[in-house]
Design a protein around this motif. Structure first.
Motif, PDB file in Angstrom:
ATOM      1  N   GLU A  24       0.789  -1.227   0.000  1.00 25.06           N
ATOM      2  CA  GLU A  24       0.000   0.000   0.000  1.00 25.06           C
ATOM      3  C   GLU A  24       0.822   1.278   0.000  1.00 25.06           C
ATOM      4  OE1 GLU A  24      -3.135  -0.046   2.956  1.00 25.06           O
ATOM      5  OE2 GLU A  24      -3.264  -2.238   2.853  1.00 25.06           O
ATOM      6  N   CYS A  25       2.110   1.186   0.323  1.00 23.25           N
ATOM      7  CA  CYS A  25       2.924   2.401   0.462  1.00 23.25           C
ATOM      8  C   CYS A  25       4.062   2.488  -0.538  1.00 23.25           C
ATOM      9  CB  CYS A  25       3.496   2.475   1.887  1.00 23.25           C
ATOM     10  SG  CYS A  25       2.261   2.331   3.193  1.00 23.25           S
ATOM     11  N   THR A  26       4.214   1.483  -1.389  1.00 21.59           N
ATOM     12  CA  THR A  26       5.297   1.492  -2.371  1.00 21.59           C
ATOM     13  C   THR A  26       4.766   1.045  -3.736  1.00 21.59           C
ATOM     14  OG1 THR A  26       6.077  -0.816  -2.286  1.00 21.59           O
ATOM     15  CG2 THR A  26       6.793   0.652  -0.501  1.00 21.59           C
ATOM     16  N   SER A  27       5.628   1.069  -4.726  1.00 25.15           N
ATOM     17  CA  SER A  27       5.266   0.626  -6.072  1.00 25.15           C
ATOM     18  C   SER A  27       5.516  -0.868  -6.284  1.00 25.15           C
ATOM     19  CB  SER A  27       6.040   1.429  -7.119  1.00 25.15           C
ATOM     20  OG  SER A  27       7.442   1.294  -6.907  1.00 25.15           O
ATOM     21  N   PRO A 224       8.615   4.879  12.938  1.00 21.73           N
ATOM     22  CA  PRO A 224       8.207   4.856  11.523  1.00 21.73           C
ATOM     23  C   PRO A 224       9.055   5.741  10.623  1.00 21.73           C
ATOM     24  CG  PRO A 224       6.615   6.084  12.861  1.00 21.73           C
ATOM     25  CD  PRO A 224       7.533   5.388  13.816  1.00 21.73           C
ATOM     26  N   ASP A 225       9.475   6.906  11.113  1.00 19.86           N
ATOM     27  CA  ASP A 225      10.290   7.789  10.275  1.00 19.86           C
ATOM     28  C   ASP A 225      11.637   7.145   9.940  1.00 19.86           C
ATOM     29  OD1 ASP A 225       8.603  10.190  10.017  1.00 19.86           O
ATOM     30  OD2 ASP A 225       8.815  10.293  12.192  1.00 19.86           O
ATOM     31  N   LYS A 226      12.203   6.467  10.926  1.00 22.20           N
ATOM     32  CA  LYS A 226      13.473   5.766  10.710  1.00 22.20           C
ATOM     33  C   LYS A 226      13.295   4.621   9.711  1.00 22.20           C
ATOM     34  CE  LYS A 226      16.362   2.415  13.148  1.00 22.20           C
ATOM     35  NZ  LYS A 226      16.582   1.731  14.447  1.00 22.20           N
ATOM     36  N   LEU A 231      13.740   1.743   4.508  1.00 22.58           N
ATOM     37  CA  LEU A 231      13.085   1.023   3.408  1.00 22.58           C
ATOM     38  C   LEU A 231      13.315   1.729   2.076  1.00 22.58           C
ATOM     39  CD1 LEU A 231       9.657  -0.127   4.934  1.00 22.58           C
ATOM     40  CD2 LEU A 231      11.530  -1.597   4.166  1.00 22.58           C
ATOM     41  N   GLN A 232      13.213   3.053   2.075  1.00 23.55           N
ATOM     42  CA  GLN A 232      13.442   3.795   0.826  1.00 23.55           C
ATOM     43  C   GLN A 232      14.855   3.571   0.296  1.00 23.55           C
ATOM     44  OE1 GLN A 232      10.486   7.535   0.268  1.00 23.55           O
ATOM     45  NE2 GLN A 232      12.490   8.004   1.096  1.00 23.55           N
ATOM     46  N   ASP A 233      15.828   3.648   1.199  1.00 21.32           N
ATOM     47  CA  ASP A 233      17.229   3.459   0.778  1.00 21.32           C
ATOM     48  C   ASP A 233      17.461   2.032   0.287  1.00 21.32           C
ATOM     49  OD1 ASP A 233      17.733   6.068   1.459  1.00 21.32           O
ATOM     50  OD2 ASP A 233      18.725   5.614   3.356  1.00 21.32           O
ATOM     51  N   PHE A 234      16.862   1.078   0.974  1.00 24.68           N
ATOM     52  CA  PHE A 234      17.082  -0.323   0.627  1.00 24.68           C
ATOM     53  C   PHE A 234      16.394  -0.692  -0.685  1.00 24.68           C
ATOM     54  CE2 PHE A 234      15.744  -4.853   1.016  1.00 24.68           C
ATOM     55  CZ  PHE A 234      17.000  -5.426   1.016  1.00 24.68           C
ATOM     56  N   ASP A 240       5.523   5.810   0.842  1.00 26.59           N
ATOM     57  CA  ASP A 240       4.591   6.850   1.279  1.00 26.59           C
ATOM     58  C   ASP A 240       4.499   6.853   2.808  1.00 26.59           C
ATOM     59  OD1 ASP A 240       2.257   8.350   1.955  1.00 26.59           O
ATOM     60  OD2 ASP A 240       1.453   8.030  -0.061  1.00 26.59           O
ATOM     61  N   ILE A 241       5.139   7.823   3.445  1.00 27.30           N
ATOM     62  CA  ILE A 241       5.203   7.863   4.897  1.00 27.30           C
ATOM     63  C   ILE A 241       3.832   8.116   5.527  1.00 27.30           C
ATOM     64  CG2 ILE A 241       5.818  10.303   4.891  1.00 27.30           C
ATOM     65  CD1 ILE A 241       6.895   7.607   7.459  1.00 27.30           C
TER      66      ILE A 241
END
Length: 289
Positions: A24-27, A224-226, A231-234, A240-241
């Motif tokens: 739900e938060c990524t592609s 969650p922010d961490k 997750l974005q970097d990996f 989508d935060i």
């Protein structure tokens, strides 16, 4: 060719939540059958009959939904993928199934494909090698860790509530029943030992894959922010935060704090998993888990 994001564990350590975050938060296109149990069945971790019956039950539910409905607007590509996957897994042994075929008809336009099956964590090394051959050494592998004692207790609760012979949770009996299992060194307990073996799983997958991410269960909720940044970097894609934070406001697949174990059993389990507990503390640089 599509790349893969594979969640390999651990059972009762946030795999359902992680599936929803990725879905739900990524592609990433996450297979709607959350646990495919493809590689673990292929290498004998799960019996073929268990996968066949489980898939048949899901397929029957999908058919019932179609038969009972007057409006078929829900039959989109994702629903077709769910129906088709369960049909394949309920009618063929995994030795005759092409893993990529389980994502059809949703391959086009989805450069990242994903699934999460906790039992992949305990694949034998030959199974991990075969997974690499199928999904590529550049697949993104994610392993979730939880306090081994808490995870085991949650797993046993699950057997009481949803198991084949589910009887529900009786607070007065739960502690005694679990103590009997621990003292009896049952096969179920040995399986839980493997599912608590984070260091072994991490070493095994890091040996065969280029990108392996190890996450701590509590961080999914408390930081969650961490985790969003990690997750974005990996994954090398946007996460989508705002959707992520909405997801963690409600617990996913939770059995709540329905029972507690006494100090004697807790001490016994903490001693059993002392090495695993220390590994988690050291890896994530935390004093308590």
């Amino acid at each position: 060719m599509s790349k893969f994001v594979i969640g390999i564990g651990s059972q009762r350590a946030g795999s359902t939540l992680l599936h929803r975050i990725l879905d739900e938060c990524t592609s990433v296109y996450m297979n709607p059958v959350k646990e495919l149990h493809y590689f673990d069945t292929l290498y004998g971790v799960r019996h073929q009959n268990v996968l066949t019956e489980f898939s048949r039950a899901q397929f029957d539910r999908d058919l019932k939904k179609i038969v009972d409905s007057d409006d078929f607007g829900f039959i989109d590509q994702k629903f077709k993928n769910h129906l088709r996957t369960n049909h394949i897994l309920s009618t063929r042994p995994v030795t005759q199934v092409d893993y990529l075929d389980l994502f059809r008809p949703c391959l086009m336009g989805n450069p990242l494909l994903g699934e999460i099956t906790p039992e992949y964590m305990i694949l034998p090394e030959e199974g991990v090698k075969h997974m690499r051959k199928v999904v590529g050494a550049d697949a993104k592998i994610i392993l979730l860790a939880r306090n081994p004692v808490s995870r085991l207790i949650s797993s046993y609760k699950l057997t009481k509530v949803y198991g084949d012979r589910a009887t529900g949770i009786k607070k007065d009996e739960f502690n005694d029943e679990l103590m009997t299992i621990v003292e009896g060194e049952s096969n179920w307990l040995y399986c839980q030992d493997e599912l608590n073996g984070y260091e072994a799983a991490l070493n095994k997958y890091e040996k065969h894959f280029n990108d392996v991410l190890f996450l701590y269960y509590k961080d999914l909720f408390t930081h969650p922010d961490k985790i969003h940044v990690v997750l974005q970097d990996f994954l090398e894609i946007d996460v989508d935060i705002n959707r992520y934070k909405k997801l963690i406001k409600r617990k996913v697949n939770s059995l709540e704090d329905t029972v507690r174990i006494d100090n004697h059993l807790k001490d016994k389990l903490e001693k059993r998993y002392s090495n695993e507990i220390e590994f988690i503390k050291k890896y994530f640089k935390i004093s308590e888990i």
